[in-house]
Design a protein around this motif. Sequence first.
Motif, PDB file in Angstrom:
ATOM      1  N   TYR A 100       0.857  -1.069   0.070  1.00 14.92           N
ATOM      2  CA  TYR A 100      -0.127   0.035  -0.062  1.00 14.92           C
ATOM      3  C   TYR A 100       1.057   1.060  -0.054  1.00 14.92           C
ATOM      4  O   TYR A 100       1.542   1.530   1.070  1.00 14.92           O
ATOM      5  CB  TYR A 100      -0.885  -0.091   1.007  1.00 14.92           C
ATOM      6  N   LEU A 101       0.750   1.810  -0.977  1.00 21.25           N
ATOM      7  CA  LEU A 101       1.950   2.971  -1.389  1.00 21.25           C
ATOM      8  C   LEU A 101       1.280   4.455  -0.875  1.00 21.25           C
ATOM      9  O   LEU A 101       2.188   5.282  -0.383  1.00 21.25           O
ATOM     10  CB  LEU A 101       2.237   3.317  -2.914  1.00 21.25           C
ATOM     11  N   PHE A 109      -1.999  -2.866  10.144  1.00 23.41           N
ATOM     12  CA  PHE A 109      -1.567  -3.612   9.658  1.00 23.41           C
ATOM     13  C   PHE A 109      -1.143  -5.016  10.054  1.00 23.41           C
ATOM     14  O   PHE A 109      -0.551  -4.838  11.301  1.00 23.41           O
ATOM     15  CB  PHE A 109      -0.330  -3.066   8.631  1.00 23.41           C
ATOM     16  N   TYR A 110      -1.794  -5.978   9.799  1.00 18.33           N
ATOM     17  CA  TYR A 110      -1.248  -7.416  10.403  1.00 18.33           C
ATOM     18  C   TYR A 110       0.084  -7.837   9.418  1.00 18.33           C
ATOM     19  O   TYR A 110       0.098  -7.892   8.395  1.00 18.33           O
ATOM     20  CB  TYR A 110      -2.527  -8.456   9.924  1.00 18.33           C
ATOM     21  N   SER A 125      10.467 -14.389  -7.067  1.00 17.21           N
ATOM     22  CA  SER A 125       9.921 -13.154  -7.447  1.00 17.21           C
ATOM     23  C   SER A 125       9.165 -12.785  -6.408  1.00 17.21           C
ATOM     24  O   SER A 125       9.010 -11.658  -6.116  1.00 17.21           O
ATOM     25  CB  SER A 125       8.954 -13.139  -8.802  1.00 17.21           C
ATOM     26  N   LYS A 126       8.059 -13.933  -5.760  1.00 20.83           N
ATOM     27  CA  LYS A 126       7.358 -13.469  -4.611  1.00 20.83           C
ATOM     28  C   LYS A 126       8.143 -13.154  -3.317  1.00 20.83           C
ATOM     29  O   LYS A 126       7.830 -12.184  -2.604  1.00 20.83           O
ATOM     30  CB  LYS A 126       6.491 -14.745  -4.328  1.00 20.83           C
ATOM     31  N   LEU A 127       9.129 -13.771  -3.192  1.00 18.53           N
ATOM     32  CA  LEU A 127      10.115 -13.685  -1.988  1.00 18.53           C
ATOM     33  C   LEU A 127      10.601 -12.153  -2.093  1.00 18.53           C
ATOM     34  O   LEU A 127      10.748 -11.469  -0.978  1.00 18.53           O
ATOM     35  CB  LEU A 127      11.388 -14.521  -2.199  1.00 18.53           C
ATOM     36  N   LEU A 128      11.055 -11.820  -3.480  1.00 22.77           N
ATOM     37  CA  LEU A 128      12.006 -10.535  -3.423  1.00 22.77           C
ATOM     38  C   LEU A 128      10.671  -9.393  -3.383  1.00 22.77           C
ATOM     39  O   LEU A 128      10.807  -8.196  -2.644  1.00 22.77           O
ATOM     40  CB  LEU A 128      12.186 -10.410  -4.905  1.00 22.77           C
ATOM     41  N   PHE A 129       9.399  -9.774  -3.868  1.00 26.99           N
ATOM     42  CA  PHE A 129       8.441  -8.592  -3.638  1.00 26.99           C
ATOM     43  C   PHE A 129       8.088  -8.362  -2.143  1.00 26.99           C
ATOM     44  O   PHE A 129       7.727  -7.417  -1.574  1.00 26.99           O
ATOM     45  CB  PHE A 129       6.811  -9.357  -4.291  1.00 26.99           C
ATOM     46  N   ARG A 130       7.862  -9.588  -1.373  1.00 26.36           N
ATOM     47  CA  ARG A 130       7.623  -9.478  -0.054  1.00 26.36           C
ATOM     48  C   ARG A 130       8.813  -8.813   0.828  1.00 26.36           C
ATOM     49  O   ARG A 130       8.314  -8.045   1.842  1.00 26.36           O
ATOM     50  CB  ARG A 130       7.389 -10.835   0.535  1.00 26.36           C
ATOM     51  N   LYS A 131       9.766  -9.055   0.481  1.00 25.56           N
ATOM     52  CA  LYS A 131      10.900  -8.397   1.125  1.00 25.56           C
ATOM     53  C   LYS A 131      11.040  -6.869   0.789  1.00 25.56           C
ATOM     54  O   LYS A 131      11.694  -6.325   1.649  1.00 25.56           O
ATOM     55  CB  LYS A 131      12.447  -9.224   0.861  1.00 25.56           C
ATOM     56  N   ILE A 132      10.534  -6.514  -0.312  1.00 27.18           N
ATOM     57  CA  ILE A 132      10.633  -5.035  -0.357  1.00 27.18           C
ATOM     58  C   ILE A 132       9.225  -4.401   0.127  1.00 27.18           C
ATOM     59  O   ILE A 132       9.518  -3.345   1.033  1.00 27.18           O
ATOM     60  CB  ILE A 132      10.520  -4.821  -1.817  1.00 27.18           C
ATOM     61  N   PHE A 136       8.461  -1.541   4.074  1.00 21.65           N
ATOM     62  CA  PHE A 136       7.674  -0.414   3.723  1.00 21.65           C
ATOM     63  C   PHE A 136       6.286  -0.502   4.456  1.00 21.65           C
ATOM     64  O   PHE A 136       5.808   0.567   5.067  1.00 21.65           O
ATOM     65  CB  PHE A 136       7.674  -0.316   2.076  1.00 21.65           C
ATOM     66  N   ASP A 137       5.603  -1.498   4.339  1.00 21.17           N
ATOM     67  CA  ASP A 137       4.536  -1.574   5.098  1.00 21.17           C
ATOM     68  C   ASP A 137       4.663  -1.351   6.744  1.00 21.17           C
ATOM     69  O   ASP A 137       3.701  -0.539   7.193  1.00 21.17           O
ATOM     70  CB  ASP A 137       3.791  -2.761   5.155  1.00 21.17           C
ATOM     71  N   CYS A 138       5.748  -1.766   7.290  1.00 24.36           N
ATOM     72  CA  CYS A 138       6.015  -1.569   8.584  1.00 24.36           C
ATOM     73  C   CYS A 138       6.256   0.047   8.821  1.00 24.36           C
ATOM     74  O   CYS A 138       5.766   0.564   9.914  1.00 24.36           O
ATOM     75  CB  CYS A 138       7.110  -2.426   9.014  1.00 24.36           C
TER      76      CYS A 138
END
Length: 373
Positions: A100-101, A109-110, A125-132, A136-138
Amino acid sequence: MKNKKRVLLNARISSHHFALKNVILNLAAGLADDPEFDLYLLISRDTDIPGIRDLHARILTAPIAADQSALNHLYSIFVLPLVLLRHRIDLLVFPQIGIYLFKVCRILFYMHDLIEYHIPNQKKSKLLFRKIAYPFDCRLADHLITVSENSKKDLMEILHVPAGKITVAYDGCDSDLRPIPEGEARDYVAEKYGIRNYLYYMGYITHPQKNLLYLIDEVAEFRKKNPDISLVFAGPQGKEADRILAHANQKLGAHFKYLGKVPWEDLKYLYSGCLTFCFPSLYEGFGMPVLEAMRCRRPVITSNVSSLPEILQDKRCLINPTHSGELCSALAFTISHRDELGEANYQSSLRFSWQDHVKKVLVPLRDILRKVK
């Protein structure tokens, strides 16, 4: 009540996130019944969360199917902020993975776990996405909810989130899940599924997180002295499921059965009829199947890592999930003491409830809304 605060719960989840359905439904029910809030529920056009449309809330429907992952992420980034502005939402609750930008209101946020930092359980690809996305979400969130002390520890140590920004709210157990007398449960399972003396695993069929190759090998060893015992898996298929199922068929043959996704009404029978529930996972944010088995008054063997010792506290039934022979040795104990262990597990499971979960979440939620003018 005048000047109710408007809370939007983002209830769009992929169909395979069956554990999150309980989180969303119970949180939504708690918020819908609270006179302080006007609750808005944002759902997918094909949502299958039972009873979600029956709650006292305003339903908003996103024109995207639940499993259209890329489109759902784009919707969250570019369309959701406009939805929040249009409906003058005061607080957005995000109970699942996402990114969420554009922050246009307060955010709760959970973060259920940080498994990606421990085990490569997804495509690169999913691992990279989540680690980015996760860091940011936090930073973007006003407060974080997590579901175990271990996950809170991970958030603090790995993502450097301040302790005061995190609330631990343990998951609960569905009120419809209850123990069935063992004889009745075993007869039901034998008639419907053709199995009787069985060890049970319920969850994703995935490698390496769930450690199912280890479980299969341990059961194969145990069967050398207990040839009438079978192993039963239930749950959706995930990463390397074909490899896991092939290994089980090779090692156990006719004494292995994979049931796939089973009807919800059968779960209490499958749990209650097993000799022991086995869950040697390498990492969990919480471990819902362990709690469900305990609520059904069954003995449980699980791992002594991550959040699992917070749920099952009997050290006699906690194993090192990388040590050959530990689960095999524990099986003889749990099967011979299953009445005693099952009753203790049932009593211990009562520590967890969705009512307590919602109460814990409401504390930071109300604190955030007090800051809204």
